[in-house]
Design an enzyme around this catalytic site. Sequence first.
Site, PDB file in Angstrom:
ATOM      1  N   LYS A 126       0.816  -1.213   0.000  1.00  0.00           N
ATOM      2  CA  LYS A 126       0.000   0.000   0.000  1.00  0.00           C
ATOM      3  C   LYS A 126       0.858   1.275   0.000  1.00  0.00           C
ATOM      4  CE  LYS A 126      -4.159  -1.819   0.172  1.00  0.00           C
ATOM      5  NZ  LYS A 126      -3.956  -3.250   0.137  1.00  0.00           N
TER       6      LYS A 126
HETATM    7  C1  LIG Z   1     -10.051  -2.516  -1.864  1.00  0.00           C
HETATM    8  C2  LIG Z   1      -9.523  -3.248  -0.664  1.00  0.00           C
HETATM    9  N1  LIG Z   1     -10.379  -3.491   0.356  1.00  0.00           N
HETATM   10  C3  LIG Z   1      -9.970  -4.119   1.460  1.00  0.00           C
HETATM   11  C4  LIG Z   1      -8.677  -4.571   1.612  1.00  0.00           C
HETATM   12  C5  LIG Z   1      -8.305  -5.315   2.849  1.00  0.00           C
HETATM   13  O1  LIG Z   1      -7.236  -4.775   3.536  1.00  0.00           O
HETATM   14  P1  LIG Z   1      -6.311  -5.715   4.459  1.00  0.00           P
HETATM   15  O2  LIG Z   1      -5.559  -6.628   3.564  1.00  0.00           O
HETATM   16  O3  LIG Z   1      -5.448  -4.724   5.174  1.00  0.00           O
HETATM   17  O4  LIG Z   1      -7.217  -6.436   5.391  1.00  0.00           O
HETATM   18  C6  LIG Z   1      -7.753  -4.331   0.579  1.00  0.00           C
HETATM   19  C7  LIG Z   1      -6.355  -4.763   0.706  1.00  0.00           C
HETATM   20  O5  LIG Z   1      -5.752  -5.386  -0.058  1.00  0.00           O
HETATM   21  C8  LIG Z   1      -8.192  -3.670  -0.591  1.00  0.00           C
HETATM   22  O6  LIG Z   1      -7.360  -3.467  -1.624  1.00  0.00           O
END
Ligand SMILES: Cc1ncc(COP(=O)(O)O)c(C=O)c1O
Length: 373
Positions: free
Chosen positions: A181
Amino acid sequence: MSEDEIPLAQPVLGPEEEALVLQVLRSGHLSLGPRVPAFEQDFAAFLGAPHASAVSSGTAGLHLALRAAGVSDGDEVITSPFSFVASANVIAYERATPVFADIDPVTLNVDPDAVAAAITGRTTALLPVHIFGYPADVPALEQYGLPIVEDACEALGARHRDGVAVGARGHAAVFGFYANKQLTTGEGGMVTVGDAAIKQRIDSERNQGRAPDMAWLDHDRLGFNYRMTDLQAAIGIAQVRRLDGMLADRAQVAAWYREALSPLAAEVGLTLPCENDDGDERGWFVFVVQLPHGTDRDAVIRALRVLGIPSKPYLPAIHLMSFYRERYGMREGMFPVCEDVAARSIALPFFPVMTQSQVARVSLALAQTLPGA
Ligand SMILES: Cc1ncc(COP(=O)(O)O)c(C=O)c1O
């Protein structure tokens, strides 16, 4: 990895992160310490958001934000089928039904008209996703008067056309800090909110339902362990300090790609990420292109791999995943714009320290592998 192999993504970490993490290690205060609120304040200030709550992941943040929006059993939440699966899964966590609305073919975000058509008496919230960092049309969704939870996991640095940063409109907005990210803490997330009472609820639910003014181990509501550690928060504090630079570097890499790939767009119909329009500004996260119709995507990915270039199909349509087919009876043809985009998209290597010559190599390799180029 050999020297000339290009990674798909790569975080930028430096001596400041090391120094702050070492301080936490030496303090012995590894969790529930002072770095978490410090990171929250720095992050909220960066965005211009009133409040922020750090959590263990973007998924955890989305879950808590949906609960705070009052979503529960049997409710419907309207969201995008073109997203990472977590944004739909969290709706199922609360035994509510994810209702997908098709996407706009240019921005790839949920189409406000499709959202309007999907609203029923059971709709309790909208969950737009700012996909690939391009701001979803949240101002248009605000007219329905429903609670909005924004999935901003990919959208740090994005801005709406009215000048408000994504995540600072006052709705709950959730950012993700996985290693690919714009800002990373390894794993982690942040929920920004406009209302102090919502922050208090999220802070309690991330910590097993503990109320702030209650004695140790007294719990007045159901909660989870969705806490961020002080080690992660220390990395986050250092990352906020370098965030402007990292975002500018990502935008520069994207500009190099756009320049290098524009001939392919004109000659063979490669679709590039949409440009900023009418004041909406992307926070660059990935560089995803859509291959021309009729291209064998797997063959392109394999050919790029032979040339030392990693790439991946990104993103698959959520409603066509087996869990969603089986649980909700979803099938091909329900969201044709999403299906067409999902079938043709590939993510190319993209990270802030990528060089112009690496971009040129990827672009040349793509030109060599695309039929007709
Ligand atoms: C659009 C979107 N939503 C939710 C997430 C979930 O985040 P995390 O992997 O930190 O739980 C991500 C992460 O990849 C994402 O790209």
